[in-house]
Design a protein around this motif. Structure first.
Motif, mmCIF file in Angstrom:
data_model
loop_
_atom_site.group_PDB
_atom_site.id
_atom_site.type_symbol
_atom_site.label_atom_id
_atom_site.label_comp_id
_atom_site.label_asym_id
_atom_site.label_seq_id
_atom_site.Cartn_x
_atom_site.Cartn_y
_atom_site.Cartn_z
ATOM 1 N N ALA A 184 0.830 -1.206 0.000
ATOM 2 C CA ALA A 184 0.000 0.000 0.000
ATOM 3 C C ALA A 184 0.868 1.261 0.000
ATOM 4 O O ALA A 184 0.604 2.217 -0.743
ATOM 5 N N ALA A 185 1.919 1.281 0.826
ATOM 6 C CA ALA A 185 2.811 2.445 0.868
ATOM 7 C C ALA A 185 3.501 2.657 -0.470
ATOM 8 O O ALA A 185 3.661 3.802 -0.928
ATOM 9 N N ALA A 186 3.903 1.570 -1.117
ATOM 10 C CA ALA A 186 4.541 1.676 -2.434
ATOM 11 C C ALA A 186 3.582 2.292 -3.445
ATOM 12 O O ALA A 186 3.973 3.161 -4.237
ATOM 13 N N ALA A 187 2.333 1.850 -3.424
ATOM 14 C CA ALA A 187 1.335 2.417 -4.338
ATOM 15 C C ALA A 187 1.161 3.904 -4.092
ATOM 16 O O ALA A 187 1.064 4.702 -5.045
ATOM 17 N N ASN A 188 1.175 4.288 -2.819
ATOM 18 C CA ASN A 188 0.998 5.704 -2.494
ATOM 19 C C ASN A 188 2.224 6.529 -2.864
ATOM 20 O O ASN A 188 2.108 7.711 -3.219
ATOM 21 N N CYS A 189 3.392 5.929 -2.822
ATOM 22 C CA CYS A 189 4.599 6.619 -3.296
ATOM 23 C C CYS A 189 4.504 6.886 -4.798
ATOM 24 O O CYS A 189 5.104 7.838 -5.303
ATOM 25 N N ALA A 190 3.762 6.042 -5.496
ATOM 26 C CA ALA A 190 3.605 6.192 -6.952
ATOM 27 C C ALA A 190 2.431 7.097 -7.314
ATOM 28 O O ALA A 190 2.065 7.187 -8.491
ATOM 29 N N GLY A 191 1.853 7.748 -6.309
ATOM 30 C CA GLY A 191 0.789 8.710 -6.593
ATOM 31 C C GLY A 191 -0.623 8.173 -6.440
ATOM 32 O O GLY A 191 -1.589 8.899 -6.708
ATOM 33 N N LYS A 192 -0.766 6.913 -6.027
ATOM 34 C CA LYS A 192 -2.106 6.372 -5.824
ATOM 35 C C LYS A 192 -2.594 6.763 -4.435
ATOM 36 O O LYS A 192 -1.868 7.363 -3.647
ATOM 37 N N ARG A 193 -3.838 6.418 -4.117
ATOM 38 C CA ARG A 193 -4.377 6.675 -2.789
ATOM 39 C C ARG A 193 -4.961 5.376 -2.259
ATOM 40 O O ARG A 193 -6.160 5.123 -2.315
ATOM 41 N N GLU A 194 -4.081 4.513 -1.768
ATOM 42 C CA GLU A 194 -4.491 3.194 -1.311
ATOM 43 C C GLU A 194 -4.572 3.196 0.209
ATOM 44 O O GLU A 194 -3.575 3.368 0.894
ATOM 45 N N ARG A 195 -5.776 2.998 0.695
ATOM 46 C CA ARG A 195 -6.030 3.022 2.137
ATOM 47 C C ARG A 195 -5.740 1.644 2.743
ATOM 48 O O ARG A 195 -6.104 0.617 2.184
ATOM 49 N N MET A 196 -5.119 1.632 3.904
ATOM 50 C CA MET A 196 -4.822 0.385 4.604
ATOM 51 C C MET A 196 -5.946 0.075 5.585
ATOM 52 O O MET A 196 -6.332 0.915 6.389
ATOM 53 N N ALA A 197 -6.487 -1.134 5.499
ATOM 54 C CA ALA A 197 -7.555 -1.561 6.402
ATOM 55 C C ALA A 197 -7.077 -2.748 7.215
ATOM 56 O O ALA A 197 -6.311 -3.580 6.739
ATOM 57 N N TYR A 198 -7.558 -2.836 8.452
ATOM 58 C CA TYR A 198 -7.103 -3.892 9.362
ATOM 59 C C TYR A 198 -8.261 -4.741 9.893
ATOM 60 O O TYR A 198 -8.104 -5.451 10.882
ATOM 61 N N ASP A 199 -9.406 -4.686 9.235
ATOM 62 C CA ASP A 199 -10.565 -5.399 9.758
ATOM 63 C C ASP A 199 -10.558 -6.885 9.411
ATOM 64 O O ASP A 199 -11.192 -7.688 10.097
ATOM 65 N N ILE A 200 -9.847 -7.272 8.345
ATOM 66 C CA ILE A 200 -9.789 -8.684 7.966
ATOM 67 C C ILE A 200 -8.318 -9.103 7.924
ATOM 68 O O ILE A 200 -7.677 -9.104 6.875
ATOM 69 N N VAL A 201 -7.787 -9.421 9.073
ATOM 70 C CA VAL A 201 -6.387 -9.829 9.196
ATOM 71 C C VAL A 201 -6.327 -11.177 9.901
ATOM 72 O O VAL A 201 -6.668 -11.278 11.083
ATOM 73 N N PRO A 202 -5.916 -12.228 9.216
ATOM 74 C CA PRO A 202 -5.822 -13.527 9.871
ATOM 75 C C PRO A 202 -4.619 -13.603 10.805
ATOM 76 O O PRO A 202 -3.586 -12.980 10.565
ATOM 77 N N ALA A 203 -4.776 -14.366 11.877
ATOM 78 C CA ALA A 203 -3.673 -14.636 12.803
ATOM 79 C C ALA A 203 -3.488 -16.139 12.887
ATOM 80 O O ALA A 203 -4.467 -16.888 12.912
ATOM 81 N N CYS A 204 -2.246 -16.577 12.907
ATOM 82 C CA CYS A 204 -1.932 -18.011 12.890
ATOM 83 C C CYS A 204 -1.013 -18.373 14.052
ATOM 84 O O CYS A 204 -0.055 -17.648 14.336
ATOM 85 N N ILE A 205 -1.317 -19.497 14.696
ATOM 86 C CA ILE A 205 -0.525 -19.973 15.823
ATOM 87 C C ILE A 205 -0.183 -21.429 15.558
ATOM 88 O O ILE A 205 -1.075 -22.267 15.407
ATOM 89 N N TYR A 206 1.106 -21.738 15.511
ATOM 90 C CA TYR A 206 1.556 -23.067 15.087
ATOM 91 C C TYR A 206 1.765 -23.992 16.280
ATOM 92 O O TYR A 206 2.828 -24.561 16.476
ATOM 93 N N THR A 207 0.695 -24.106 17.070
ATOM 94 C CA THR A 207 0.676 -25.083 18.144
ATOM 95 C C THR A 207 0.259 -26.424 17.542
ATOM 96 O O THR A 207 0.210 -26.575 16.322
ATOM 97 N N SER A 208 -0.074 -27.386 18.385
ATOM 98 C CA SER A 208 -0.531 -28.676 17.880
ATOM 99 C C SER A 208 -1.816 -29.063 18.608
ATOM 100 O O SER A 208 -1.782 -29.358 19.810
ATOM 101 N N PRO A 209 -2.982 -29.011 17.921
ATOM 102 C CA PRO A 209 -3.163 -28.606 16.520
ATOM 103 C C PRO A 209 -2.943 -27.099 16.329
ATOM 104 O O PRO A 209 -2.890 -26.351 17.295
ATOM 105 N N GLU A 210 -2.874 -26.706 15.061
ATOM 106 C CA GLU A 210 -2.724 -25.294 14.742
ATOM 107 C C GLU A 210 -3.999 -24.531 15.084
ATOM 108 O O GLU A 210 -5.099 -25.087 15.101
#
Length: 460
Positions: free
Chosen positions: A319-345
């Motif tokens: 997103a930051a790279a796109a904005n450096c190129a003149g775009k307006r790309e907003r960063m959203a954090y509402d759909i962010v997966p989290a992973c924990i490699y326990t057993s089971p995962e």
């Protein structure tokens, strides 16, 4: 003086991808890194940890192979060989990143970079000038002010991943993702582990019914102490950790102590405050477009204090790279997966029941026990749960929590459905291949509608 359109300061997953994307968008780009490309994730985090966990998983499977009709006698592990495999994987991936940067025309500059102006970075006495700058310095293990934390055999995650031999037992301070993954690793290798966590429960963000299943599965392998405050550490060949639990002084001992209580941003002595970049407890303040308080300077990854995950840093970098190129790309954090490699995962995304209630949402819950999944049973890994929350009126998926074999691979299906504003009905109607563990998602979706064929009917 070398001049660029964009200079990226830091070669971790966010920084190296940002540099490639900037070049793809036609910008002359430099990537500045004092250490190895790939940052913490590749060299001292995600990849080496998972390499060791995979070796431990194979060891566990070999020990229990007789139950599947496979005879394997006198099964043992060679930790030095495990470490060598880990280092080989890291080295190959690092060479791949170096080739990608070169192939995309990014100039990699080796050295410690420090901001000296809005458009200038000093690198070991040499100056680089750039129209736009992306800060991506990452983070390091936090070292809280516990007496004795610098003692013998008191380690951070960096130290553990550099080991070539394995201590006989461990005390782990911190029951978050890092702590529980190390607990899983060493318990699987047959080493006694004690986890001491200050909060009332382990793994914040994971629902209690999932953590209860995890703790039940760990059984006697791992002793977990919650609601406890560590007061001192005494290093040595045997490490003693002193802590208070319910007002009573207690001790735990191990051959090594792992301190895993979070990570601190690598922003000190980088020239940020002197330049007037707005900070918050050591983290860099950014807007929705990843821009700092100084126009033209962006920040991504762990230093932003948003969500300290490699895939978030990568998304921010693009997103930051796109904005450096003149775009307006907003960063959203509402759909962010989290992973924990326990057993089971364990993997999760979106709202938990607690968060949905706090937000005043009316929701439905679909559950499916992994014990009812044929593929999981074939694997001898039929412990876990799939749980999906959806809006009670519209059916839109609000979140999910998975505990199952390869849950970390499957959570992306939920993320894609949420990104498309998919509903629980659409998820249930999606034909899933059989036999796969991914069917637990479909079954949980059916359960939300009261139509799960592979679960006993609910009592009315």
């Amino acid at each position: 003086m070398k001049e660029f359109q964009v200079a990226v300061l830091g070669g971790g997953p966010g920084g190296y991808e940002a540099a490639i994307r900037c070049s793809q968008l036609g910008l002359k780009t430099a990537l500045i890194e004092a250490r190895e490309l790939g940052g913490t994730c590749l060299n001292r985090g995600c990849i080496p940890t998972k390499a060791l966990l995979h070796s431990a998983e194979l060891f566990e499977e070999a020990k229990n192979a007789a139950a599947f009709g496979v005879k394997a006698e006198n099964v043992s592990f060679d930790f030095a060989a495990m470490a060598k495999h880990k280092d080989g994987v890291v080295a190959r991936l690092r060479r791949g990143i170096e080739a990608l940067e070169k192939g995309h025309g990014v100039e990699v500059i080796r050295g410690f970079g420090k901001l000296t102006g809005k458009n200038t970075i000093d690198i070991n006495g040499e100056t680089v000038r750039a129209e736009k700058i992306i800060l991506a310095m990452g983070s390091a293990p936090a070292r809280p002010p516990i007496p004795g934390i610098d003692g013998k055999n008191v380690m951070t995650s960096d130290d553990i991943l550099a080991m070539e031999s394995c201590p006989d037992s461990f005390v782990i301070i911190g029951g978050g993702v890092i702590g529980m993954e190390f607990a899983t690793l060493f318990a699987t290798l047959g080493k006694p582990v004690t986890v001491i966590e200050m909060m009332p429960s382990i793994l914040p963000g994971v629902e209690k019914e999932i953590t209860d299943l995890l703790l039940a599965g760990l059984g006697k392998k791992v002793k977990v102490i919650t609601g406890a405050k560590v007061t001192a550490i005494e290093g040595g060949d045997t490490v003693t950790v002193r802590y208070e639990e319910n007002g009573t002084a207690q001790t735990a001992q191990g051959g090594a102590c792992i301190v895993s209580v979070g990570r601190r941003p690598m922003t000190k002595d980088m020239g940020l405050e002197a330049l007037g970049i707005r900070m918050n407890r050591g983290f860099v303040d950014v807007d929705d477009f990843l821009e700092t308080s100084i126009p033209g300077i962006y920040a991504i990854g762990d230093i932003t204090g948003k969500i300290q995950l490699a895939h978030v840093a990568s998304a921010q970098g693009l997103a930051a790279a796109a904005n450096c190129a003149g775009k307006r790309e907003r960063m959203a954090y509402d759909i962010v997966p989290a992973c924990i490699y326990t057993s089971p995962e364990i993997a999760y995304v979106g709202m938990t029941e607690e968060k949905a209630k706090a937000a005043g949402r009316e929701f439905a819950v679909g559950r499916f026990n992994v014990a009812g999944n044929g593929r999981a049973m074939v694997m001898g890994a039929a412990s876990g749960l799939a749980k999906i929350l959806s809006d009670a009126k519209t059916g839109e998926i609000l979140g999910a929590q998975l505990m199952a074999p390869r849950a970390t691979d499957m959570i992306a299906e939920i993320c894609a459905a949420m990104k498309c504003e998919g509903t629980i009905e659409e998820l249930a109607a999606t034909i899933h291949p059989h036999p796969t563990v991914s069917e637990v998602i479909m079954e949980a979706a059916h359960d939300a509608e009261g139509l799960c064929c592979h679960a006993m009917p609910k009592r009315k």
